[in-house]
Design a protein around this motif. Sequence first.
Motif, mmCIF file in Angstrom:
data_model
loop_
_atom_site.group_PDB
_atom_site.id
_atom_site.type_symbol
_atom_site.label_atom_id
_atom_site.label_comp_id
_atom_site.label_asym_id
_atom_site.label_seq_id
_atom_site.Cartn_x
_atom_site.Cartn_y
_atom_site.Cartn_z
ATOM 1 N N VAL A 245 -57.866 -49.408 72.791
ATOM 2 C CA VAL A 245 -56.595 -48.681 72.922
ATOM 3 C C VAL A 245 -56.250 -48.481 74.400
ATOM 4 O O VAL A 245 -55.099 -48.604 74.817
ATOM 5 C CB VAL A 245 -56.671 -47.318 72.197
ATOM 6 C CG1 VAL A 245 -55.500 -46.420 72.607
ATOM 7 C CG2 VAL A 245 -56.679 -47.520 70.681
ATOM 8 N N HIS A 246 -57.280 -48.190 75.206
ATOM 9 C CA HIS A 246 -57.066 -47.957 76.631
ATOM 10 C C HIS A 246 -57.125 -49.247 77.451
ATOM 11 O O HIS A 246 -57.175 -49.194 78.683
ATOM 12 C CB HIS A 246 -58.087 -46.936 77.143
ATOM 13 C CG HIS A 246 -57.857 -45.553 76.614
ATOM 14 N ND1 HIS A 246 -56.893 -44.726 77.123
ATOM 15 C CD2 HIS A 246 -58.449 -44.866 75.603
ATOM 16 C CE1 HIS A 246 -56.905 -43.572 76.471
ATOM 17 N NE2 HIS A 246 -57.841 -43.634 75.534
ATOM 18 N N ARG A 247 -57.173 -50.379 76.770
ATOM 19 C CA ARG A 247 -57.082 -51.698 77.404
ATOM 20 C C ARG A 247 -58.149 -51.918 78.479
ATOM 21 O O ARG A 247 -57.872 -52.429 79.566
ATOM 22 C CB ARG A 247 -55.684 -51.904 78.003
ATOM 23 C CG ARG A 247 -54.575 -51.890 76.954
ATOM 24 C CD ARG A 247 -53.193 -51.979 77.565
ATOM 25 N NE ARG A 247 -53.047 -53.160 78.418
ATOM 26 C CZ ARG A 247 -52.782 -54.389 77.971
ATOM 27 N NH1 ARG A 247 -52.649 -54.593 76.667
ATOM 28 N NH2 ARG A 247 -52.654 -55.383 78.807
ATOM 29 N N VAL A 248 -59.380 -51.510 78.150
ATOM 30 C CA VAL A 248 -60.478 -51.662 79.108
ATOM 31 C C VAL A 248 -60.745 -53.130 79.400
ATOM 32 O O VAL A 248 -60.992 -53.525 80.547
ATOM 33 C CB VAL A 248 -61.744 -50.959 78.589
ATOM 34 C CG1 VAL A 248 -62.937 -51.288 79.469
ATOM 35 C CG2 VAL A 248 -61.521 -49.449 78.531
ATOM 36 N N SER B 5 -71.517 -50.860 63.209
ATOM 37 C CA SER B 5 -71.420 -50.747 61.753
ATOM 38 C C SER B 5 -69.981 -50.434 61.364
ATOM 39 O O SER B 5 -69.299 -49.662 62.054
ATOM 40 C CB SER B 5 -72.331 -49.627 61.238
ATOM 41 O OG SER B 5 -73.673 -49.858 61.605
ATOM 42 N N PRO B 6 -69.499 -51.013 60.257
ATOM 43 C CA PRO B 6 -68.127 -50.715 59.813
ATOM 44 C C PRO B 6 -67.910 -49.212 59.611
ATOM 45 O O PRO B 6 -68.687 -48.554 58.933
ATOM 46 C CB PRO B 6 -68.028 -51.466 58.482
ATOM 47 C CG PRO B 6 -69.036 -52.580 58.597
ATOM 48 C CD PRO B 6 -70.162 -51.994 59.383
ATOM 49 N N GLY B 7 -66.877 -48.704 60.239
ATOM 50 C CA GLY B 7 -66.552 -47.302 60.092
ATOM 51 C C GLY B 7 -67.501 -46.352 60.785
ATOM 52 O O GLY B 7 -67.439 -45.136 60.571
ATOM 53 N N GLY B 8 -68.375 -46.878 61.654
ATOM 54 C CA GLY B 8 -69.391 -46.055 62.297
ATOM 55 C C GLY B 8 -68.965 -45.506 63.651
ATOM 56 O O GLY B 8 -67.817 -45.660 64.093
ATOM 57 N N THR B 9 -69.927 -44.901 64.328
ATOM 58 C CA THR B 9 -69.648 -44.258 65.619
ATOM 59 C C THR B 9 -69.280 -45.284 66.692
ATOM 60 O O THR B 9 -68.369 -45.056 67.498
ATOM 61 C CB THR B 9 -70.864 -43.454 66.084
ATOM 62 O OG1 THR B 9 -71.996 -44.336 66.205
ATOM 63 C CG2 THR B 9 -71.202 -42.341 65.093
ATOM 64 N N THR B 10 -69.996 -46.415 66.699
ATOM 65 C CA THR B 10 -69.726 -47.431 67.723
ATOM 66 C C THR B 10 -68.344 -48.033 67.528
ATOM 67 O O THR B 10 -67.616 -48.275 68.497
ATOM 68 C CB THR B 10 -70.795 -48.540 67.672
ATOM 69 O OG1 THR B 10 -72.086 -47.958 67.764
ATOM 70 C CG2 THR B 10 -70.605 -49.523 68.815
ATOM 71 N N ALA B 11 -67.971 -48.267 66.270
ATOM 72 C CA ALA B 11 -66.637 -48.810 65.978
ATOM 73 C C ALA B 11 -65.555 -47.856 66.467
ATOM 74 O O ALA B 11 -64.533 -48.290 67.028
ATOM 75 C CB ALA B 11 -66.488 -49.059 64.479
ATOM 76 N N ALA B 12 -65.781 -46.567 66.292
ATOM 77 C CA ALA B 12 -64.806 -45.573 66.749
ATOM 78 C C ALA B 12 -64.685 -45.599 68.270
ATOM 79 O O ALA B 12 -63.583 -45.516 68.829
ATOM 80 C CB ALA B 12 -65.212 -44.183 66.271
ATOM 81 N N ALA B 13 -65.819 -45.717 68.947
ATOM 82 C CA ALA B 13 -65.801 -45.756 70.406
ATOM 83 C C ALA B 13 -65.121 -47.025 70.928
ATOM 84 O O ALA B 13 -64.301 -46.972 71.857
ATOM 85 C CB ALA B 13 -67.222 -45.665 70.940
#
Length: 265
Positions: free
Chosen positions: A242-245, A228-236
């Motif tokens: 960022v960590h280039r997984v 969801s936009p702006g949700g918990t999954t988006a944050a994760a």
Amino acid sequence: MKRTAVIGAGVMGETLLSGLIRAGRAVDQLVVVEKRAERAAELKEKYGVEVVADVAAAASAETVLLVVKPQDMADVLGDIAPALRRGQLLVSLAAGITTGFIESHVPDGVAVVRVMPNTPALVDEGMAAISPGTHCDAAHLAEAEELMASVGRVVHVPEKLQDAVTAISGSGPAYVFFVVEAMIEGGVHLGLPRTVAHELAVQTLFGSAMMLRETGEHPAVLREQVTSPGGTTAAALRELEVHRVRAAFLAALEAARDRSRELGS
């Protein structure tokens, strides 16, 4: 029914043996080559199959499964070659070992199929990719597919892609276990009991895999449905990027492919 010999009774060798029996293969049509007396006795008691120490027993089989380590393949082929004959089928499960290498060590006319399996075969959910050698006809390939289908799914690939298969599905279970392990540790870090974190992670993996298989949707579509936009999954997911997984996984797959090539050489 064709007689089948299994050379190598490690984890994968036993997995194939038990899978063939569950799939209806008669035990009197199976023979296992195992030099360790204690292991031989264990297999004979557990499955009721003939277990012998001499690889020459393969001469009595129409199909021979080579479930040995890549570094042992040359020695095994040297031992077994005098017992082989034109028209027999050799099915190799050794990572990196080419059909050409095997054909150069056995009599002319012996059919060879190269297979890359993976460990979920232990629970009949394996993924195997098979490639034919020079003397392999449609019947030989069908026989190899039937053998591997006893413990999971099978795809046909050109042999030049086997190293890529090794990187994705052959080594793939380890990546999955690595991620699940991290999820469990993360759950514990966030305050969950380890048993609860384990169940949450494992069932999430199982359910997600079932969704991928049953819906046929691209994983990106299923991922977007959870995000969801702006949700918990988006944050994760932002942190994973960022960590280039994604890049790390690509690098890992390339490393596994390259190592498979090295084993073959």
